[in-house]
Design an enzyme around this catalytic site. Structure first.
Site, PDB file in Angstrom:
ATOM      1  CE  LYS A  19       2.565  -3.228  -0.849  1.00 32.71           C
ATOM      2  NZ  LYS A  19       1.857  -2.136  -0.245  1.00 32.71           N
TER       3      LYS A  19
ATOM      4  CE  LYS B 272      -4.874  -4.619   4.998  1.00 26.02           C
ATOM      5  NZ  LYS B 272      -3.731  -3.949   4.439  1.00 26.02           N
TER       6      LYS B 272
ATOM      7  CE  LYS C   7      -7.343  -5.261  -4.034  1.00 25.08           C
ATOM      8  NZ  LYS C   7      -8.399  -4.460  -3.509  1.00 25.08           N
TER       9      LYS C   7
HETATM   10  P1  TYM Z   1      -6.215   0.202  -0.082  1.00 19.82           P
HETATM   11  O1  TYM Z   1      -6.569   0.277  -1.523  1.00 19.82           O
HETATM   12  O2  TYM Z   1      -5.275  -0.842   0.365  1.00 19.82           O
HETATM   13  O3  TYM Z   1      -7.520   0.069   0.785  1.00 19.82           O
HETATM   14  C1  TYM Z   1      -8.602   0.978   0.621  1.00 19.82           C
HETATM   15  C2  TYM Z   1      -9.250   1.268   1.946  1.00 19.82           C
HETATM   16  O4  TYM Z   1      -9.704   0.063   2.546  1.00 19.82           O
HETATM   17  C3  TYM Z   1      -9.154  -0.060   3.847  1.00 19.82           C
HETATM   18  N1  TYM Z   1      -8.900  -1.493   4.106  1.00 19.82           N
HETATM   19  C4  TYM Z   1      -9.294  -2.107   5.223  1.00 19.82           C
HETATM   20  N2  TYM Z   1      -9.934  -1.653   6.315  1.00 19.82           N
HETATM   21  C5  TYM Z   1     -10.219  -2.545   7.285  1.00 19.82           C
HETATM   22  N3  TYM Z   1      -9.888  -3.867   7.213  1.00 19.82           N
HETATM   23  C6  TYM Z   1      -9.221  -4.367   6.136  1.00 19.82           C
HETATM   24  N4  TYM Z   1      -8.924  -5.661   6.073  1.00 19.82           N
HETATM   25  C7  TYM Z   1      -8.892  -3.472   5.077  1.00 19.82           C
HETATM   26  N5  TYM Z   1      -8.261  -3.615   3.879  1.00 19.82           N
HETATM   27  C8  TYM Z   1      -8.267  -2.386   3.305  1.00 19.82           C
HETATM   28  C9  TYM Z   1      -7.882   0.751   3.853  1.00 19.82           C
HETATM   29  O5  TYM Z   1      -7.552   1.156   5.155  1.00 19.82           O
HETATM   30  C10 TYM Z   1      -8.294   1.912   2.972  1.00 19.82           C
HETATM   31  O6  TYM Z   1      -9.004   2.852   3.722  1.00 19.82           O
HETATM   32  N6  TYM Z   1      -3.098   4.038   0.457  1.00 19.82           N
HETATM   33  C11 TYM Z   1      -4.501   3.665   0.317  1.00 19.82           C
HETATM   34  C12 TYM Z   1      -5.180   4.309  -0.862  1.00 19.82           C
HETATM   35  C13 TYM Z   1      -5.114   5.802  -0.845  1.00 19.82           C
HETATM   36  C14 TYM Z   1      -5.774   6.677   0.059  1.00 19.82           C
HETATM   37  C15 TYM Z   1      -5.371   7.978  -0.314  1.00 19.82           C
HETATM   38  C16 TYM Z   1      -6.637   6.472   1.142  1.00 19.82           C
HETATM   39  C17 TYM Z   1      -4.377   6.561  -1.713  1.00 19.82           C
HETATM   40  N7  TYM Z   1      -4.547   7.856  -1.395  1.00 19.82           N
HETATM   41  C18 TYM Z   1      -5.837   9.117   0.369  1.00 19.82           C
HETATM   42  C19 TYM Z   1      -7.090   7.611   1.819  1.00 19.82           C
HETATM   43  C20 TYM Z   1      -6.695   8.892   1.432  1.00 19.82           C
HETATM   44  C21 TYM Z   1      -4.557   2.174   0.147  1.00 19.82           C
HETATM   45  O7  TYM Z   1      -3.634   1.541  -0.274  1.00 19.82           O
HETATM   46  O8  TYM Z   1      -5.743   1.638   0.445  1.00 19.82           O
END
Ligand code: TYM
Length: 331
Positions: free
Chosen positions: A111, A194, A197
């Site tokens: 980031k 990966k 978006k």
């Molecule tokens: P975020 O919003 O980026 O993504 C949400 C979930 O989708 C999964 N993910 C993927 N898995 C496989 N392949 C991909 N290309 C891919 N893109 C996204 C992420 O691994 C995630 O599980 N920090 C987290 C949000 C969060 C969270 C939490 C998750 C906040 N608090 C507590 C679990 C528990 C995040 O940014 O996910």
């Protein structure tokens, strides 16, 4: 019964990466566990301080959650900012977290590279808030994609540290809910490893994409000029097509194209046509439920309201316990 907690940031619609990373096997998951699924709107402020329409995004993610199979009668589904107890737990945990360890987190470093003009403290503190999300419900399991592995490891560290400092086995050490498989990383259609978006909209297939949009995106996916000798390793872009196919097509279909590749006879146009058809079929029921739910505004509000109530109950209990363990007492 195990407790499951997981969240998704409301930065747009959910895509196939989110689905396979966090939402797979929803039905089984919510039948066998006590589940908490939330929309991490506080987290999204670390990268989108002025979301163009936070409320619409939150609503869309809620709709996508339910359409993907989450049943509000069985699981608690809520908006993170409706449960501000998470902020108190995050603050309390942060007292035993070191700035150095936060600065070494891979997602923080990325980031910093991406938004050098907005290296805010929220970004640094991101893993603490995420740990608080999970520990708030004293979760055992967390369904996430591979990209969240390090955050989850930190959650265990923070939980263990708390237990150690206050000499109580209060928090469990949550592990990834991986459905018996490796944690997944769904690749993008643009050759990136990966689906995301933030990189390129065209590389993402959203759960809410209409069939003709899915077809257009898949047909435009990056490939290469084809193998020229047997055993030639696949380029990243072609490997991605195979990985996506493994997610939505039958093993026989994948094997057919694998054989074609190995025999240097593969026609990527045919492969993409098949992939598009299988993806559309896979997404069809979810897509239809999304369209249906979009007109049920009152129902969506009710789910959020009731979810918040249930989540606050669980959260308040944890925060009360934690305050007591630390030693806060009424005078
Ligand atoms: P975020 O919003 O980026 O993504 C949400 C979930 O989708 C999964 N993910 C993927 N898995 C496989 N392949 C991909 N290309 C891919 N893109 C996204 C992420 O691994 C995630 O599980 N920090 C987290 C949000 C969060 C969270 C939490 C998750 C906040 N608090 C507590 C679990 C528990 C995040 O940014 O996910």
């Amino acid at each position: 019964m195990d407790i499951v907690a997981s969240g998704i940031r409301p930065t747009g619609f959910l895509h196939l990466g989110n689905y396979f990373g966090a939402l797979r096997n929803f039905i089984k998951m919510q039948n066998e566990n006590k589940c908490f699924f939330f929309i991490a709107d506080y987290h999204s402020l670390t990268t989108h301080p002025h979301p163009s329409d936070l409320q619409t995004n939150v609503r869309n993610v809620l709709i996508d959650y339910i359409a993907a199979g989450l049943d509000p009668e069985k699981a608690t589904i809520y908006v993170q900012s409706d449960v501000p107890q998470v902020c108190e737990l995050s603050l309390l945990l942060s007292m035993n977290v070191y700035v150095g360890e936060l600065q070494r987190v891979a997602s923080f470093k990325e980031k910093v590279r991406r938004q050098p003009n907005n290296v805010n403290a929220g970004l640094l503190n991101y893993p603490v808030l995420m740990a608080a999300d999970i520990l708030l419900h004293r979760a055992d399991k967390v369904p996430v994609g591979k990209d969240q592995e390090q955050h989850l490891e930190m959650t265990r560290d923070f939980a263990q540290r708390f237990n150690h400092i206050y000499q109580q086995e209060y928090f469990k050490l949550p592990v990834a809910y991986n459905f018996g498989n490796e944690l997944v990383k769904i690749p993008g259609l643009d050759g990136s490893t990966k689906m995301s978006k933030s990189d390129n909209e065209a590389s993402c297939i959203y759960l809410s994409d209409a069939p003709e949009v899915v077809r257009k995106k898949v047909m435009r996916a990056v490939s290469d000029s084809g193998p020229t000798e047997p055993g030639q390793p696949k380029s990243q872009a072609v490997e991605n097509l195979f990985l996506l196919m493994k997610a939505v097509s039958t093993p026989d279909t994948v094997q057919y194209f694998e054989d074609q590749y190995q025999a240097c006879q593969i026609r990527y146009g045919d492969m993409k046509k098949q992939l598009a058809n299988d993806m559309i079929a896979f997404l069809q029921p979810i897509y239809e439920r999304i369209l249906e739910l979009r007109s049920k505004s009152d129902y969506i509000s009710k789910v959020a309201r009731e979810g918040a109530e249930k989540a606050r109950e669980s959260a308040s209990k944890t925060v009360r316990d934690v305050r007591e363990i630390i030693g806060f007492k009424a005078l």
